[in-house]
Design a protein around this motif. Structure first.
Motif, PDB file in Angstrom:
ATOM      1  N   MET B   1       0.842  -1.211   0.000  1.00  0.00           N
ATOM      2  CA  MET B   1       0.000   0.000   0.000  1.00  0.00           C
ATOM      3  C   MET B   1       0.872   1.254   0.000  1.00  0.00           C
ATOM      4  SD  MET B   1      -3.092   0.800   2.601  1.00  0.00           S
ATOM      5  CE  MET B   1      -2.568   2.306   3.365  1.00  0.00           C
ATOM      6  N   ASN B   2       0.427   2.227  -0.783  1.00  0.00           N
ATOM      7  CA  ASN B   2       1.195   3.468  -0.833  1.00  0.00           C
ATOM      8  C   ASN B   2       0.767   4.434   0.259  1.00  0.00           C
ATOM      9  OD1 ASN B   2       2.557   2.655  -3.124  1.00  0.00           O
ATOM     10  ND2 ASN B   2       1.008   3.525  -4.490  1.00  0.00           N
ATOM     11  N   ILE B   3       1.737   5.026   0.902  1.00  0.00           N
ATOM     12  CA  ILE B   3       1.401   6.082   1.849  1.00  0.00           C
ATOM     13  C   ILE B   3       1.303   7.412   1.088  1.00  0.00           C
ATOM     14  CG2 ILE B   3       3.846   6.332   2.599  1.00  0.00           C
ATOM     15  CD1 ILE B   3       0.978   6.748   4.969  1.00  0.00           C
ATOM     16  N   VAL B   4       2.234   7.607   0.162  1.00  0.00           N
ATOM     17  CA  VAL B   4       2.229   8.809  -0.669  1.00  0.00           C
ATOM     18  C   VAL B   4       2.474   8.403  -2.109  1.00  0.00           C
ATOM     19  CG1 VAL B   4       3.299  11.038  -1.120  1.00  0.00           C
ATOM     20  CG2 VAL B   4       3.331  10.131   1.163  1.00  0.00           C
ATOM     21  N   GLU B   5       1.843   9.133  -3.004  1.00  0.00           N
ATOM     22  CA  GLU B   5       2.025   8.836  -4.411  1.00  0.00           C
ATOM     23  C   GLU B   5       1.905  10.134  -5.199  1.00  0.00           C
ATOM     24  OE1 GLU B   5      -0.956   6.068  -5.698  1.00  0.00           O
ATOM     25  OE2 GLU B   5      -0.240   6.138  -7.767  1.00  0.00           O
ATOM     26  N   THR B   6       2.719  10.276  -6.237  1.00  0.00           N
ATOM     27  CA  THR B   6       2.521  11.423  -7.126  1.00  0.00           C
ATOM     28  C   THR B   6       2.244  10.885  -8.514  1.00  0.00           C
ATOM     29  OG1 THR B   6       4.803  11.651  -7.916  1.00  0.00           O
ATOM     30  CG2 THR B   6       4.270  12.740  -5.847  1.00  0.00           C
ATOM     31  N   ARG B   7       1.406  11.628  -9.251  1.00  0.00           N
ATOM     32  CA  ARG B   7       1.146  11.234 -10.641  1.00  0.00           C
ATOM     33  C   ARG B   7       1.443  12.404 -11.555  1.00  0.00           C
ATOM     34  NH1 ARG B   7      -4.481   8.284  -9.529  1.00  0.00           N
ATOM     35  NH2 ARG B   7      -3.651   6.657  -8.161  1.00  0.00           N
ATOM     36  N   ASN B   8       2.403  12.206 -12.433  1.00  0.00           N
ATOM     37  CA  ASN B   8       2.812  13.229 -13.412  1.00  0.00           C
ATOM     38  C   ASN B   8       3.001  14.601 -12.768  1.00  0.00           C
ATOM     39  OD1 ASN B   8       0.529  11.316 -14.842  1.00  0.00           O
ATOM     40  ND2 ASN B   8       2.436  11.539 -16.011  1.00  0.00           N
ATOM     41  N   LEU B   9       3.630  14.598 -11.616  1.00  0.00           N
ATOM     42  CA  LEU B   9       3.799  15.843 -10.873  1.00  0.00           C
ATOM     43  C   LEU B   9       4.789  16.777 -11.573  1.00  0.00           C
ATOM     44  CD1 LEU B   9       2.820  17.014  -8.117  1.00  0.00           C
ATOM     45  CD2 LEU B   9       5.034  16.317  -7.202  1.00  0.00           C
ATOM     46  N   LYS B  10       4.367  18.028 -11.687  1.00  0.00           N
ATOM     47  CA  LYS B  10       5.251  19.038 -12.285  1.00  0.00           C
ATOM     48  C   LYS B  10       5.321  20.255 -11.383  1.00  0.00           C
ATOM     49  CE  LYS B  10       4.544  17.798 -17.097  1.00  0.00           C
ATOM     50  NZ  LYS B  10       4.038  18.167 -18.405  1.00  0.00           N
ATOM     51  N   LYS B  11       6.513  20.811 -11.281  1.00  0.00           N
ATOM     52  CA  LYS B  11       6.657  22.094 -10.606  1.00  0.00           C
ATOM     53  C   LYS B  11       7.603  22.954 -11.429  1.00  0.00           C
ATOM     54  CE  LYS B  11       6.362  25.434  -7.968  1.00  0.00           C
ATOM     55  NZ  LYS B  11       5.095  26.174  -7.803  1.00  0.00           N
ATOM     56  N   PHE B  12       7.033  23.992 -12.040  1.00  0.00           N
ATOM     57  CA  PHE B  12       7.844  24.905 -12.849  1.00  0.00           C
ATOM     58  C   PHE B  12       7.945  26.243 -12.133  1.00  0.00           C
ATOM     59  CE2 PHE B  12       6.413  22.764 -17.107  1.00  0.00           C
ATOM     60  CZ  PHE B  12       7.039  21.602 -16.695  1.00  0.00           C
ATOM     61  N   PHE B  13       9.127  26.822 -12.184  1.00  0.00           N
ATOM     62  CA  PHE B  13       9.312  28.158 -11.625  1.00  0.00           C
ATOM     63  C   PHE B  13       9.586  29.129 -12.761  1.00  0.00           C
ATOM     64  CE2 PHE B  13      10.762  25.337  -8.193  1.00  0.00           C
ATOM     65  CZ  PHE B  13      10.026  25.826  -7.120  1.00  0.00           C
ATOM     66  N   GLU B  14       9.024  30.326 -12.646  1.00  0.00           N
ATOM     67  CA  GLU B  14       9.336  31.344 -13.650  1.00  0.00           C
ATOM     68  C   GLU B  14      10.554  32.127 -13.176  1.00  0.00           C
ATOM     69  OE1 GLU B  14       8.015  31.465 -16.538  1.00  0.00           O
ATOM     70  OE2 GLU B  14       6.502  29.947 -16.052  1.00  0.00           O
ATOM     71  N   SER B  15      11.522  32.299 -14.066  1.00  0.00           N
ATOM     72  CA  SER B  15      12.664  33.135 -13.715  1.00  0.00           C
ATOM     73  C   SER B  15      12.915  34.093 -14.868  1.00  0.00           C
ATOM     74  CB  SER B  15      13.896  32.285 -13.444  1.00  0.00           C
ATOM     75  OG  SER B  15      14.495  31.908 -14.657  1.00  0.00           O
ATOM     76  N   LYS B  16      13.828  35.028 -14.666  1.00  0.00           N
ATOM     77  CA  LYS B  16      14.134  36.009 -15.714  1.00  0.00           C
ATOM     78  C   LYS B  16      14.595  35.328 -16.987  1.00  0.00           C
ATOM     79  CE  LYS B  16      15.479  39.842 -12.798  1.00  0.00           C
ATOM     80  NZ  LYS B  16      16.652  40.316 -12.071  1.00  0.00           N
ATOM     81  N   LYS B  17      15.306  34.193 -16.800  1.00  0.00           N
ATOM     82  CA  LYS B  17      15.880  33.525 -17.967  1.00  0.00           C
ATOM     83  C   LYS B  17      14.869  32.625 -18.677  1.00  0.00           C
ATOM     84  CE  LYS B  17      20.543  33.395 -16.099  1.00  0.00           C
ATOM     85  NZ  LYS B  17      21.472  32.531 -15.376  1.00  0.00           N
ATOM     86  N   GLY B  18      13.747  32.349 -18.003  1.00  0.00           N
ATOM     87  CA  GLY B  18      12.766  31.464 -18.607  1.00  0.00           C
ATOM     88  C   GLY B  18      12.153  30.559 -17.568  1.00  0.00           C
ATOM     89  N   THR B  19      11.458  29.514 -18.018  1.00  0.00           N
ATOM     90  CA  THR B  19      10.808  28.606 -17.091  1.00  0.00           C
ATOM     91  C   THR B  19      11.791  27.535 -16.623  1.00  0.00           C
ATOM     92  OG1 THR B  19       8.790  28.949 -18.330  1.00  0.00           O
ATOM     93  CG2 THR B  19       8.810  27.107 -16.801  1.00  0.00           C
ATOM     94  N   VAL B  20      11.943  27.422 -15.299  1.00  0.00           N
ATOM     95  CA  VAL B  20      12.805  26.380 -14.747  1.00  0.00           C
ATOM     96  C   VAL B  20      11.942  25.163 -14.455  1.00  0.00           C
ATOM     97  CG1 VAL B  20      14.349  25.736 -12.871  1.00  0.00           C
ATOM     98  CG2 VAL B  20      14.330  28.084 -13.700  1.00  0.00           C
ATOM     99  N   LYS B  21      12.233  24.083 -15.155  1.00  0.00           N
ATOM    100  CA  LYS B  21      11.435  22.873 -14.956  1.00  0.00           C
ATOM    101  C   LYS B  21      12.077  22.045 -13.850  1.00  0.00           C
ATOM    102  CE  LYS B  21       9.673  23.119 -19.592  1.00  0.00           C
ATOM    103  NZ  LYS B  21       9.658  22.614 -20.955  1.00  0.00           N
ATOM    104  N   ALA B  22      11.772  22.412 -12.600  1.00  0.00           N
ATOM    105  CA  ALA B  22      12.451  21.806 -11.454  1.00  0.00           C
ATOM    106  C   ALA B  22      12.023  20.367 -11.245  1.00  0.00           C
ATOM    107  CB  ALA B  22      12.193  22.631 -10.205  1.00  0.00           C
ATOM    108  N   VAL B  23      10.721  20.132 -11.322  1.00  0.00           N
ATOM    109  CA  VAL B  23      10.201  18.767 -11.236  1.00  0.00           C
ATOM    110  C   VAL B  23       9.349  18.570 -12.473  1.00  0.00           C
ATOM    111  CG1 VAL B  23       8.687  17.198  -9.977  1.00  0.00           C
ATOM    112  CG2 VAL B  23      10.241  18.685  -8.720  1.00  0.00           C
ATOM    113  N   ASN B  24       9.688  17.567 -13.266  1.00  0.00           N
ATOM    114  CA  ASN B  24       9.065  17.438 -14.566  1.00  0.00           C
ATOM    115  C   ASN B  24       8.486  16.042 -14.755  1.00  0.00           C
ATOM    116  OD1 ASN B  24       8.271  18.028 -17.119  1.00  0.00           O
ATOM    117  ND2 ASN B  24      10.300  18.659 -17.861  1.00  0.00           N
TER     118      ASN B  24
END
Lengths: 334, 313
Positions: B1-24
């Motif tokens: 059994m899973n206690i935690v699960e992520t599905r297609n989790l993404k976290k993008f940050f906007e920066s001056k240089k562009g989008t930082v795809k930290a978690v993709n």
């Protein structure tokens, strides 16, 4: 180059060095009569935990101690000249850069953000090699190439913030190489780097050691890095030297209880957590350090004598003084 | 059994240089009772992944499932009851403790906030119990952070995280600021706490030897993506992804007879403008061909694990 000094001969000898720091809380007895010999052409590891005095040792050799430091005794002989007796001006002119240079843990704070990498390396070249601008530039490019920086022309024009951590650290070595020093003191040079960059960095140092007979005093807390790069290792604990040996002897047959504990608490020696060894207690504060052997309150082999008499470094039989240990009862340690 | 699960989790940050795809596009699970190790070099997104799972930062897209319940869109108030079930220990114990609060204050506050205790005696009893589990004594309750050593501070942080008896604990480089002799003690205490409280760990670290020792399964990240996930022993015995192989080969071992190989040339590319195909392709020695530059490999079941590499297509 060091003339007349063969590989393996003592390049720097630290004898009974004692240093105190005056602080608001009291006198910190940072170094308690330490003895250390760095030989020509070797990479000598100086290892220990936080506050053991490894960085103080290196800063002393270059006369870089803070104002509250008091040298209470001892000598640092560099090619038979006592660095502690040298005047600041002479140190600057003849030792720092020319003979001994140093790289620090954090390349970000060691580089000047408003000059390009090339300009900063050129400063060393102009000071120590060639004053001609055009030739100096070429020497810089050669040095950048020697530390395996890709596209030296490009790196020359880059400002520190445009370089990655590993590249900055390599610019630092290039700067040091440009001085043509004989002894490099590297104080935790890879602690801020990723393992892949660390591996590249270690390779660069190894090549320099082999090709240029560079001598390196490598200061770190990382046992794995020590086993990777060093020929000889000195272990420090709370301002005292506990053991010096060839890297193989140290890892395969450590004599001091502290060295043993340290090696067996490093992940990788034992894989299962339950097999990890721990050293009871914590590192003592050096304002009021334990008497005698400073490790005795945490040592499972400690006896009455350990708290009364400070052990001296004695040779392990059959090792020609290459393996020395500072423990009254090292023969009983298993 | 899973206690935690992520599905297609993404976290993008906007920066001056562009989008930082930290978690993709990360899909990962932590099985109840296990320790999942997450490794990767700086900037690979391991810390962002951990914090997004706990909703300390909001995900850009994808799902986070905790104990079978979708918590992705819960707001601050809705998530609060869950906070006692999932907790975090940070790398720097000095920054994690309030210099004006005693150890007692640090441990009693969460118990009060979550109404875990009915009386002062029960509270003290619980605090002493958790301190003992972490190898500290009752007398430490009245100490301030500056009166503790680095290792003791981190033990207080772990005690604070465990006092609510969480189901899931995120350990983000918990021993990186500590000396080795202290580190091994903390690891042993964590193992002991794990069996006592039946808690599941996600252990984030750049120290690969350490993760090898503590985790049941291991997840390797590169530039915001998972490249390999599997049983720790199997992955170490026979790493499949070229990056995993190269990374493991670069790790120094505390044995003078074993030397590292330089398996990784160059630096990690910028997460602002990652390669279109496989993120590792520009540095990869086992490139199959054009497909590596053109198409992002999916994390798929291969052999006894999940690997994202065209080599096994």
């Amino acid at each position: 180059m060091v003339e007349g000094l063969k590989l393996g001969e003592p390049l720097m000898v630290i004898e009974d060095l004692k240093i105190d720091f005056l602080t608001e809380e009291g006198t910190v007895k940072a170094l308690d009569s330490i003895n250390l010999t760095v030989r020509k052409g070797e990479i000598h590891g100086l290892i220990g935990e936080t506050g053991c005095g490894k960085s103080v040792t290196s800063l002393t050799t270059l006369g870089l101690l803070d104002d509250n430091a008091r040298i209470q005794g001892g000598h640092i002989y560099y090619r038979e000249k006592d660095l502690l007796k040298m005047k600041e001006k002479k140190l600057r002119r003849h030792i720092r850069g020319n003979e001994i240079s140093m790289i620090f843990q954090n390349p970000v704070s060691s580089l000047n953000p408003v000059y390009t990498a090339g300009e900063q390396v050129r400063e060393s070249v102009v000071l120590y090699q060639d004053k001609n601008k055009k030739r100096a530039r070429q020497i810089v490019l050669d040095e950048l190439d020697r530390v395996k920086l890709p596209d030296p022309e490009d790196v020359y024009e880059k400002y520190p913030h445009e370089l990655s951590g590993g590249m900055k650290q390599r610019v630092m070595i290039a700067m040091m190489l440009a001085c043509n020093s004989n002894l490099l003191i590297a104080d935790e040079p890879t602690t801020a780097l990723d393992v892949s960059i660390q591996a590249q960095f270690i390779k660069v140092l190894k090549v320099l050691q082999e090709k240029n007979d560079l001598t390196i005093l490598y200061i770190t807390h990382d046992m794995a890095v020590v086993s990777e790069i060093c020929d000889r290792v000195t272990v420090m604990y709370a301002g005292q030297i506990v053991e010096t040996a060839d890297v193989h002897d140290l890892f395969k047959d450590p004599k001091h209880p502290y060295t043993r504990g340290l090696i067996h608490s490093v992940p990788g020696v034992k894989t299962a957590i339950e097999d990890f060894e721990t050293i009871p207690g914590t590192v003592p504060r050096l304002i009021n350090p334990p008497s005698g052997c400073r490790f005795h309150p945490r040592c499972e082999y400690a006896k009455k004598k350990c708290s009364k008499v400070k052990p001296t470094l004695e040779g392990v039989p059959g090792k020609n003084d290459k393996h020395v240990v500072s423990c009254h009862f090292w023969e009983e340690v298993e | 059994m899973n206690i935690v699960e992520t599905r297609n989790l993404k976290k993008f940050f906007e920066s001056k240089k562009g989008t930082v795809k930290a978690v993709n596009d990360v899909s990962i699970n932590v099985i109840k009772g296990e320790t999942l190790g997450v490794v990767g070099e700086s900037g690979c997104g391991k810390t962002t992944l951990g914090r997004t799972i706990l909703k300390l930062i909001e995900p850009s897209s994808g799902k986070i499932i905790f104990e079978g319940k979708d918590i992705t869109n819960l707001n601050e108030k809705q998530i609060r009851p869950l906070r006692k079930k999932m907790n975090i220990v940070f790398q720097d114990p000095v920054a994690s403790l309030n210099p004006q609060m005693t150890v007692y204050d640090h441990l009693s506050r969460p118990l009060e906030i979550h109404n875990m205790i009915s009386s002062e005696e029960e509270k003290i009893k619980r605090i002493i119990d958790i301190l003992n589990t972490m190898g500290l004594k009752a007398e430490h309750m009245i100490r301030y952070p500056h009166e503790l050593s680095g290792g003791q501070k981190q033990r207080v942080c772990i005690a604070r995280a465990l006092c609510l008896e969480p189901e899931f604990l995120l350990l983000d480089e918990p021993t990186s600021a500590l000396d080795v002799s202290v580190q091994s003690k903390i690891l042993k205490l964590l193992e002991r706490a794990k069996s006592k409280f039946k808690v599941s760990y996600m252990f984030i670290s750049h120290n690969i030897n350490l993760v090898r020792s503590i985790s049941d399964r291991i997840a390797v990240m590169y530039l915001g993506r998972l490249v390999e996930v599997g049983d720790t022993k199997k992955v170490f015995r026979d790493p499949k992804h070229p990056y995993t192989k190269a990374l493991f080969a670069s790790v120094p071992q505390p044995d003078p007879d074993k030397k590292v190989k330089i398996a990784l040339e160059g630096d990690v590319p910028s997460p602002v403008d990652p390669p279109i195909g496989c993120a590792f392709a520009p540095r990869c020695k086992d490139k199959v061909g054009k497909i590596c530059d053109d198409k992002m490999p999916e994390l798929e079941e291969r052999y006894d694990r999940r690997v994202a590499c065209h080599l096994y297509d």
